[in-house]
Write a protein that holds these residues in place. Sequence first.
Motif, mmCIF file in Angstrom:
data_model
loop_
_atom_site.group_PDB
_atom_site.id
_atom_site.type_symbol
_atom_site.label_atom_id
_atom_site.label_comp_id
_atom_site.label_asym_id
_atom_site.label_seq_id
_atom_site.Cartn_x
_atom_site.Cartn_y
_atom_site.Cartn_z
ATOM 1 N N TYR A 168 0.834 -1.207 0.000
ATOM 2 C CA TYR A 168 0.000 0.000 0.000
ATOM 3 C C TYR A 168 0.862 1.247 0.000
ATOM 4 O O TYR A 168 0.600 2.217 -0.716
ATOM 5 N N ALA A 169 1.917 1.231 0.856
ATOM 6 C CA ALA A 169 2.784 2.404 0.959
ATOM 7 C C ALA A 169 3.422 2.697 -0.394
ATOM 8 O O ALA A 169 3.447 3.837 -0.855
ATOM 9 N N TRP A 170 3.927 1.632 -1.040
ATOM 10 C CA TRP A 170 4.587 1.820 -2.333
ATOM 11 C C TRP A 170 3.612 2.316 -3.386
ATOM 12 O O TRP A 170 3.909 3.228 -4.147
ATOM 13 N N THR A 171 2.433 1.715 -3.429
ATOM 14 C CA THR A 171 1.455 2.123 -4.440
ATOM 15 C C THR A 171 1.058 3.582 -4.225
ATOM 16 O O THR A 171 1.032 4.370 -5.175
ATOM 17 N N GLY A 172 0.779 3.936 -2.968
ATOM 18 C CA GLY A 172 0.380 5.312 -2.667
ATOM 19 C C GLY A 172 1.474 6.300 -3.033
ATOM 20 O O GLY A 172 1.218 7.317 -3.685
ATOM 21 N N ALA A 173 2.719 5.980 -2.625
ATOM 22 C CA ALA A 173 3.834 6.895 -2.877
ATOM 23 C C ALA A 173 4.114 6.991 -4.376
ATOM 24 O O ALA A 173 4.388 8.077 -4.897
ATOM 25 N N LEU B 132 1.424 9.165 -5.980
ATOM 26 C CA LEU B 132 1.658 10.571 -5.654
ATOM 27 C C LEU B 132 2.828 11.115 -6.471
ATOM 28 O O LEU B 132 2.753 12.210 -7.050
ATOM 29 N N GLY B 133 3.922 10.313 -6.531
ATOM 30 C CA GLY B 133 5.111 10.726 -7.283
ATOM 31 C C GLY B 133 4.783 10.895 -8.763
ATOM 32 O O GLY B 133 5.178 11.874 -9.396
ATOM 33 N N ALA B 134 4.013 9.959 -9.307
ATOM 34 C CA ALA B 134 3.674 10.026 -10.731
ATOM 35 C C ALA B 134 2.846 11.267 -11.018
ATOM 36 O O ALA B 134 3.080 11.977 -12.000
ATOM 37 N N LEU B 135 1.889 11.570 -10.136
ATOM 38 C CA LEU B 135 1.029 12.744 -10.355
ATOM 39 C C LEU B 135 1.831 14.036 -10.296
ATOM 40 O O LEU B 135 1.438 15.047 -10.878
ATOM 41 N N ALA B 136 2.972 13.992 -9.577
ATOM 42 C CA ALA B 136 3.783 15.201 -9.420
ATOM 43 C C ALA B 136 4.731 15.418 -10.599
ATOM 44 O O ALA B 136 5.301 16.499 -10.736
ATOM 45 N N ILE B 137 4.917 14.396 -11.450
ATOM 46 C CA ILE B 137 5.819 14.563 -12.599
ATOM 47 C C ILE B 137 5.276 15.678 -13.492
ATOM 48 O O ILE B 137 4.114 15.624 -13.920
ATOM 49 N N LEU C 277 -7.427 11.249 -7.657
ATOM 50 C CA LEU C 277 -6.258 10.372 -7.545
ATOM 51 C C LEU C 277 -5.337 10.815 -6.410
ATOM 52 O O LEU C 277 -4.743 9.981 -5.719
ATOM 53 N N LEU C 278 -5.221 12.123 -6.214
ATOM 54 C CA LEU C 278 -4.404 12.619 -5.097
ATOM 55 C C LEU C 278 -4.996 12.141 -3.767
ATOM 56 O O LEU C 278 -4.276 11.721 -2.858
ATOM 57 N N LYS D 126 -2.035 21.861 -2.640
ATOM 58 C CA LYS D 126 -2.981 20.877 -3.164
ATOM 59 C C LYS D 126 -2.398 19.470 -3.042
ATOM 60 O O LYS D 126 -3.092 18.549 -2.601
ATOM 61 N N PHE D 127 -1.119 19.338 -3.407
ATOM 62 C CA PHE D 127 -0.479 18.014 -3.370
ATOM 63 C C PHE D 127 -0.284 17.500 -1.945
ATOM 64 O O PHE D 127 -0.097 16.315 -1.737
ATOM 65 N N VAL D 128 -0.297 18.399 -0.967
ATOM 66 C CA VAL D 128 -0.169 17.964 0.428
ATOM 67 C C VAL D 128 -1.555 17.738 1.031
ATOM 68 O O VAL D 128 -1.815 16.717 1.677
ATOM 69 N N SER D 129 -2.470 18.709 0.781
ATOM 70 C CA SER D 129 -3.746 18.663 1.501
ATOM 71 C C SER D 129 -4.661 17.545 1.001
ATOM 72 O O SER D 129 -5.363 16.920 1.796
ATOM 73 N N LEU D 130 -4.662 17.285 -0.308
ATOM 74 C CA LEU D 130 -5.595 16.259 -0.795
ATOM 75 C C LEU D 130 -5.241 14.860 -0.292
ATOM 76 O O LEU D 130 -6.126 14.140 0.186
ATOM 77 N N PRO D 131 -3.971 14.436 -0.346
ATOM 78 C CA PRO D 131 -3.674 13.123 0.236
ATOM 79 C C PRO D 131 -3.830 13.105 1.760
ATOM 80 O O PRO D 131 -4.482 12.211 2.305
ATOM 81 N N LEU D 132 -3.264 14.117 2.447
ATOM 82 C CA LEU D 132 -3.174 14.028 3.907
ATOM 83 C C LEU D 132 -4.437 14.474 4.635
ATOM 84 O O LEU D 132 -4.733 13.977 5.717
ATOM 85 N N LEU D 133 -5.181 15.435 4.057
ATOM 86 C CA LEU D 133 -6.349 15.966 4.776
ATOM 87 C C LEU D 133 -7.667 15.512 4.155
ATOM 88 O O LEU D 133 -8.738 15.808 4.677
ATOM 89 N N VAL D 134 -7.598 14.816 3.013
ATOM 90 C CA VAL D 134 -8.830 14.289 2.421
ATOM 91 C C VAL D 134 -8.769 12.764 2.328
ATOM 92 O O VAL D 134 -9.522 12.056 2.999
#
Lengths: 195, 198
Positions: free
Chosen positions: A7-12, A15-20, A41-42, A101-109
Amino acid sequence: MSPEHRYAWTGATLLGALAIPPLRSALEASMSLHMLVQIPLLAAAGALLARALPARALAFLAACNERGIPGIVLALGISSYWMIPRALDAVLASGTAELLKFVSLPLLVGLPLALSWPRLGPIAKGFVAANWIPMLAVVGWLYLESPVRLCNYYLVDQQVAAGNLLVKLSILLAALWLATLFWRPALWTGAAATR
Amino acid sequence: MRLAAATLLALALCAGVLWAGTDGLSAFTTEQARRLAIARHPAAVPAALLEDGTGRSFRLDEYRGTAVAVEFIYTRCRTLCAVMGSGFERLQGELEQSGDELRLLSVSFDPEHDTPAALADYARRYRADAARWRIARVADRSELAALLATFGVVVIPDALGEFQHNGAIHLLDREGRLARILDLDASAAELRAHLANL
């Protein structure tokens, strides 16, 4: 590899792919992709990361998140913010807004949603669904019917397309919600998440 | 007790984000936000070099001492800019009648197509009186970008080779600061009232 690690790898990775940068700008070039693909997706990346949290962190968060209510309030409030036209514009104009956005959507949503939903009682689930699904339709309808262009960075036809898809998504979600009255996946009842 | 405290905390955080992100629930779009920001804090604008339909060059700060209403156009546009063109034509008439000194300026953000000849043609189409209303382009690309950024005008090319852009009347005060951003259909009386309140 343990399920937590997976799960950790898939999530990370998600997230990494969306940030490219090329993928990021491709998804943000259209209002529909921005709202209905990138943002969900975020949040999904955050939900995957929630599954990878160590037991101690889970216990601490569970203690602060009694019956899942504070967590769901947080997820709903922050996700509502990202439906405001100005918030969508802001990430195209400013790097700081993009980072938020890249921090709040994964961590706060995504993360609080994954931790809270399985713990909500049936009435709370119904309340959340009955509010959040129509909210999507209302936002979509506003985008469709607005006499003015709401985002300075998106064309009018993109606004209409996004509004149209939001309305359709809310109808689809409402249908799925009805379906759960007859069929309950494990995720719904929380059997999978209350490990 | 802990449930109530944690829920309140989550609510407060969300309310704070929504409040901060919409200027206290008063600006949900970028357009509303820029109008509010300018009304609160008038902004200095760059002295961009402009060129009008007669080929004459002048700088934006030459208007200092007189208030001027500015809008951003491209002359091939048949939708929003047509509304803006006839809006300024109407304003020109109202200002003439009331003997106001307020000047009008239409700035083209499409210097490639908007040659002096195209600008002169636009001026003829809307019967612009050169003493009151000038139509000009920003010749230098980098100056144009800086000018649009200061005014908060976002121009995006669309699939038909035209542009979509936010349209408004930008009011520069006598000190040459961008002081108000108003709807396209604002009347001369409204502009006067805003100028009096600065």
